[in-house]
Design a protein around this motif. Structure first.
Motif, short mmCIF file in Angstrom:
data_model
loop_
_atom_site.label_atom_id
_atom_site.label_comp_id
_atom_site.label_asym_id
_atom_site.label_seq_id
_atom_site.Cartn_x
_atom_site.Cartn_y
_atom_site.Cartn_z
N MET A 1 50.06 46.96 12.83
CA MET A 1 49.99 48.38 13.07
C MET A 1 51.12 48.95 12.46
N GLY A 2 50.95 50.03 11.64
CA GLY A 2 52.03 51.05 11.22
C GLY A 2 52.65 51.87 12.05
N SER A 3 53.01 52.95 11.49
CA SER A 3 53.78 54.15 12.26
C SER A 3 52.60 55.00 12.97
N LEU A 4 53.16 55.29 14.12
CA LEU A 4 52.35 55.84 15.06
C LEU A 4 52.67 57.23 14.87
N PHE A 5 51.46 58.00 14.28
CA PHE A 5 51.75 59.57 13.92
C PHE A 5 52.84 59.85 13.08
N SER A 6 53.05 58.91 11.94
CA SER A 6 53.88 59.09 10.98
C SER A 6 53.98 60.47 10.32
N SER A 7 52.96 61.32 10.23
CA SER A 7 53.14 62.48 9.60
C SER A 7 51.94 63.54 10.46
N ALA A 8 52.45 64.49 10.47
CA ALA A 8 51.64 65.81 11.27
C ALA A 8 50.89 66.57 10.18
N ILE A 9 49.49 66.75 10.47
CA ILE A 9 48.76 67.55 9.37
C ILE A 9 48.74 69.02 10.20
N THR A 10 49.24 69.90 9.48
CA THR A 10 49.19 71.17 10.13
C THR A 10 47.92 71.84 9.91
N LEU A 11 47.10 72.28 11.00
CA LEU A 11 45.76 72.73 11.09
C LEU A 11 45.78 74.24 11.45
N ARG A 12 45.22 75.07 10.72
CA ARG A 12 45.42 76.54 10.87
C ARG A 12 44.67 76.88 12.42
N ASN A 13 43.62 76.01 12.70
CA ASN A 13 42.94 76.55 13.95
C ASN A 13 43.11 75.42 15.01
N SER A 14 44.33 74.80 15.00
CA SER A 14 44.62 73.73 15.94
C SER A 14 44.45 74.22 17.26
N VAL A 15 44.09 73.36 18.29
CA VAL A 15 43.93 73.62 19.60
C VAL A 15 45.18 73.53 20.25
N ARG A 16 45.55 74.12 21.27
CA ARG A 16 46.66 74.01 21.87
C ARG A 16 46.24 73.03 22.93
N ILE A 17 47.55 72.30 23.52
CA ILE A 17 47.28 71.28 24.53
C ILE A 17 48.42 71.47 25.39
N SER A 18 48.06 71.79 26.77
CA SER A 18 48.94 72.14 27.79
C SER A 18 49.91 70.89 28.22
N ASP A 31 46.62 53.67 29.06
CA ASP A 31 46.02 52.60 29.95
C ASP A 31 44.84 51.97 29.38
N LYS A 32 44.28 52.44 28.03
CA LYS A 32 43.34 51.68 27.33
C LYS A 32 44.16 50.75 26.35
N CYS A 33 45.28 51.37 25.76
CA CYS A 33 45.59 50.31 24.69
C CYS A 33 47.16 50.29 24.80
N GLY A 34 48.01 50.57 25.88
CA GLY A 34 49.37 50.09 25.94
C GLY A 34 50.17 50.83 25.06
N ILE A 35 49.66 52.03 24.17
CA ILE A 35 50.42 52.64 23.25
C ILE A 35 51.25 53.85 24.28
N PHE A 36 52.37 54.15 24.15
CA PHE A 36 53.03 55.22 25.06
C PHE A 36 53.53 56.19 23.92
N VAL A 37 52.98 57.53 24.09
CA VAL A 37 53.52 58.64 23.38
C VAL A 37 54.49 59.55 23.85
N ASP A 38 55.55 59.52 23.41
CA ASP A 38 56.57 60.39 24.02
C ASP A 38 56.26 62.02 24.02
N ALA A 39 56.86 62.58 24.94
CA ALA A 39 56.31 63.85 25.17
C ALA A 39 56.82 64.86 23.83
N LYS A 40 57.71 64.33 23.14
CA LYS A 40 58.24 64.82 22.20
C LYS A 40 57.32 65.18 21.11
#
Length: 292
Positions: A1-18, A31-40
């Protein structure tokens, strides 16, 4: 496995997440794969998943979470989900200093020990193999070290990754120039043939390798891996939280044969994770040895 979310793709119509949606989706992924994504990294969910939501005709992350949990297509969507949460950034001969130390110490010692015992067999587990560059590199190292003698050996490299898509690319064995950014020219010329899409690995390299999809958060799947003399798991556990790191380290320890070695990425360590292994300090690297 390489970098997790190593680069962000900016989308004009991105959906906001609360915040609540982020927590729900993050916990579901963990729960499914053990990968933990920090709030940052919350904004990266928006950039990565917005296109997928549009493809599914969904207008919110709440709808996507319901889809993952209840839709009839939820099982097949897991493959898409895993592809979205991992970015497979890798190359042949990645971290050459570590590979040189591994070859000249761990691999050489292991091969000599097998010879001295009259057992010409070797099993290596490449956990988080991405699109195949690591296990193919290991196959190259073995061919170079053993030469014609390799025909007498029974060698198996079990290469696993979470994403079915990258496993399929690994099995295909065709790579573009970017994959060779850390590769000696003579290695590419010797072990690859020109292909209309780049370079294709030679068949004899692939014959040592068994590629398969595997979730490192699945205890039963881990137990099906043959006992190993060496485990490679580089640039993977940095995406796990402490609890998941400990579970995976224990699985590797249980899988390794006595005297076997675990190789992690150069920025990874078992410090505070496991005291079961004996650290072995190599030039520019650390190997973790299971006592005999």
């Amino acid at each position: 496995m390489g970098s997790l979310f190593s680069s962000a793709i900016t989308l004009r119509n991105s959906v906001r997440i609360s915040d609540d949606e982020f927590t729900q989706l993050r916990d579901f992924i963990y729960d499914k794969c053990g990968i933990f994504v920090d709030a940052k990294r919350k904004y990266l969910f928006e950039s990565r998943f917005s296109k997928r939501l549009a493809e599914l005709g969904l207008s919110s992350f709440s709808d996507y979470i319901k889809f993952l949990k209840h839709d009839i297509r939820r099982n097949s969507e897991m493959n898409v989900l895993f592809e979205l949460v991992t970015t497979n950034e890798t190359s042949f001969y990645r971290d050459t200093r570590q590979l040189d130390a591994f070859r000249d110490n761990v691999l050489r010692e292991t091969l000599e020990k097998r010879r001295s015992e009259g057992k010409l067999d070797l099993h290596i587990w490449s956990a988080g193999c991405s699109s195949g560059e690591e296990p193919y590199t290991l196959s190259i190292l073995l061919h170079e070290m053993l030469g014609p003698e390799i025909a007498r050996w029974r060698i198996r490299i079990t290469a696993v990754d979470l994403s079915p898509q990258v496993i399929e690319r690994a099995r295909r064995g065709v790579y573009r120039e970017y994959a060779f950014k850390t590769t000696p020219d003579q290695a590419r010329d010797r072990y690859f043939t020109p292909h209309e899409e780049g370079w294709k690995i030679r068949p004899e390299l692939g014959r040592l390798i068994s590629f398969q999809t595997m979730n490192l958060n699945d205890p039963l799947a881990l137990k099906r891996v043959p006992r190993s003399h060496i485990v490679f798991c580089r640039n993977v556990i940095i995406y796990f939280d402490e609890a998941m790191k400990k579970r995976v380290a224990k699985a590797f320890y249980d899988n390794l044969l006595p005297g076997g070695y675990l190789m992690l990425g150069h920025s990874e360590t078992l410090h505070k994770i496991s005291s079961a292994f004996q650290p072995v300090y190599l030039p520019g690297s650390i190997a973790y040895r299971k006592e005999e």
